[in-house]
Design an enzyme around this catalytic site. Structure first.
Site, mmCIF file in Angstrom:
data_model
loop_
_atom_site.group_PDB
_atom_site.id
_atom_site.type_symbol
_atom_site.label_atom_id
_atom_site.label_comp_id
_atom_site.label_asym_id
_atom_site.label_seq_id
_atom_site.Cartn_x
_atom_site.Cartn_y
_atom_site.Cartn_z
ATOM 1 C CB SER A 109 -0.950 -0.045 1.198
ATOM 2 O OG SER A 109 -1.942 0.956 1.122
ATOM 3 C CG ASP A 158 -7.367 -3.220 -2.796
ATOM 4 O OD1 ASP A 158 -7.966 -2.351 -2.136
ATOM 5 O OD2 ASP A 158 -6.149 -3.431 -2.711
ATOM 6 C CG HIS A 217 -5.731 -2.518 0.726
ATOM 7 N ND1 HIS A 217 -5.273 -1.983 -0.469
ATOM 8 C CD2 HIS A 217 -4.962 -1.955 1.695
ATOM 9 C CE1 HIS A 217 -4.295 -1.134 -0.229
ATOM 10 N NE2 HIS A 217 -4.077 -1.095 1.082
#
Length: 545
Positions: free
Chosen positions: A318, A488, A521
């Site tokens: 991320s 995601d 995610h």
């Protein structure tokens, strides 16, 4: 100058004329006077008072003239018309003068069902669901201040916040990562300190070998793991240590012969030191991911490189991928990097579908916090749930599953892991960092932090707008693995496609893509099956590059 003066004189005369018109009215009306009784019924019209509540809690007074003086005493099928006044006025705007002069009466006499609105703050519209006109700040600012001071203990918690009590062991942010998460699993662990050029002292944990390895780390290839931005008490190196040694990437890499280095971003529990500041100083929090890419990641690379004498492998998740993309695009890290694996790669966020984060960006929540003097962004305990409830109510989102609202529907995470992520005492980031991410979401661009005014931008960048980063500048022979998921809602597929377009000229044998249609995610870092589906291919990629 003469033109300005003429304009000013005109405005003054206009205001005087409006005042004179009101004064000429037979009966001067007090601001608190009921419009129906004082201005409508006195002219022989039927008038009704209505109340309308807005989504942000304001209670508006609305007057209705359902028919003209000579009409049949029913409003059935009369076409409705809404009249909205301008600044410094209210619904009385439309009722000044005789029935033959005032638009409100004229429309009623022409067969319309007339509705007269009053803007919030005017005499008829000073109600609110939870505030009163004496409150100095708006609800959102009030809410956020209370959120950060932890006084909303009785806020409704019915949106499905995690049952923290069910978690076997909750980790305090201040807990020593080596002692609490690594040594308890039978691994050797070392604590290191890295100081950046802008003075931040970062805590770094090192797992030099696996459980069954020879007790020396000589010549083991180093790998640096960089966590992302999470609203949890695992927003640090602990990201890579959740689960058993067979599930957590930090342990898996150590057992596969890597010398594992775990970084902790400034502001987290292990990295709150500074050469001349402390976390109570507002200046300590004056940073965004610009500084993470400019100072922090290069300092970490240099430290590990000099400690081991070898180039590094890199794994980012991320925000940890965004820092790396930006640093690489500026020519940093390249001479110390073997290859990089980017889990949920972030370079663009403009098409993000996460209801929670998109609402935070579009409602300018972090900007409001910053304007109120809040520099450290931390949501304590159940405050994550409270903030999400506000966002959900504001945006009319179904928030029965908190984790899904934030990240998308993760397919493969155990409930105990979810509880740990959303447990008590999350860690901090800078409010400015959240503002920068919000700018990315709203604009769909990849630029430096925008100060919001020309002076500060010119002072910092020499131009009126923040300069853009160019991912296309990443050297085309840097081996990259990009791993992303179809579910995601933070790193969405369409934003990854924009990144891939930027990398279209990258050497084909140096760019490997891994797509998991069912992953969201956090599946990539704490999914119970990520060891087979994500980490085995990741290790194979490292072995080739």
């Amino acid at each position: 100058m003469a033109n300005i003066s003429s304009t000013t004189v005109f405005i003054v005369i206009l205001l005087l004329c409006v005042s004179a018109a009101v004064a000429a009215t037979a009966k001067l009306r007090s601001p608190a006077a009921n419009i129906c009784k004082s201005l409508v019924e006195t002219q022989g019209y039927i008038c009704q008072e209505h109340k309308v509540t807005t989504k942000d809690g304001y209670v508006l007074g609305v007057q209705r003239i359902p028919m003209g003086r000579s009409a049949n005493k029913t409003a059935n099928n009369k076409p409705p018309v809404l009249l909205q006044h301008g600044l410094l006025l209210d619904a009385a705007t439309w009722l000044l003068g005789s029935p033959d002069e005032a638009l409100g009466f004229i429309l009623a006499d022409h067969g319309f069902d007339v509705w007269l609105s009053n803007t919030r703050g005017t005499a008829s519209s000073r109600g609110h669901a939870w505030l009163n006109p004496q409150d100095p700040v708006d609800f959102l600012a009030n809410f956020l201040l209370k959120l950060h001071s932890g006084v909303l203990d009785n806020f409704n918690k019915s949106i499905g916040a995690c049952d923290v009590a069910a978690t076997a062991k909750l980790r305090s942010p201040a807990a020593n990562i080596c002692k609490s998460l690594v040594e308890t699993q039978g691994y050797i662990c070392q604590e290191h300190k890295v100081t950046t050029k802008d003075g931040y002292v970062l805590g770094v944990q090192r797992i030099p070998m696996g459980r069954s390895a020879n007790k020396t780390a000589n010549n083991k290839p180093p790998v640096l793991l960089q966590h992302g931005l999470l609203l949890s008490n695992y927003q640090d190196a602990a990201t890579w240590l959740l689960g058993s040694p067979d599930e957590a990437l930090g342990f898996i890499l150590a057992d596969h012969g890597f010398d594992v280095w775990l970084s902790n971003t400034r502001g987290t529990a292990s990295s709150r030191g500074h050469a001349w500041l402390n976390p109570q100083d507002p200046e300590y929090w004056e940073w965004s991911w610009d500084e993470l890419a400019e100072y922090e990641l290069p300092a970490l690379f240099e430290y590990v490189y000099h400690q081991t004498g070898q180039k590094l492998y890199y794994v980012g998740h991320s925000l940890g991928t965004l820092n790396a993309f930006v640093a690489l695009s500026k020519g940093k890290l390249v001479n110390m990097l073997r290859s990089a694996a980017m889990l949920t790669p972030v370079a663009y966020l403009g098409q993000m579908t996460s209801p929670a984060f998109r609402s935070i960006a579009e409602l300018f929540l972090s900007e409001k916090l910053y304007s109120l003097g809040v520099r450290e962004f931390i949501l304590k305990g159940q405050d994550v749930a409270k903030l999400l409830q506000f966002v959900c109510l504001k945006a009319e989102i179904n928030c029965s599953d908190t984790f899904t609202v934030i990240t998308g529907p993760n397919c493969c995470i155990k409930k105990s892991t979810v509880d740990s992520f959303l447990g008590n005492e999350p860690q901090s980031t800078a409010t400015k960092n959240v503002i920068h991410l919000s700018q990315m979401i709203r604009r769909g661009t990849l630029t430096k932090y925008d100060y919001g005014n020309v002076y500060e931008n010119v002072k910092s960048y020499g131009q009126i707008t923040p300069p853009a980063y160019n991912v296309k500048s990443i050297p085309k022979d840097v081996p990259l693995l990009l791993s992303y998921g179809g579910k995601d809602s933070l790193t969405v597929v369409n934003d990854v496609k924009i990144l891939l377009e930027d990398l279209r000229d990258h050497k084909a044998d140096k760019l490997v893509l891994q797509y998991r249609d069912d992953y969201a995610h956090f599946d990539f870092i704490v999914g119970y099956n990520a060891n087979k589906l994500v980490y085995d291919p990741l290790i194979a990629f490292f072995m080739l590059h």
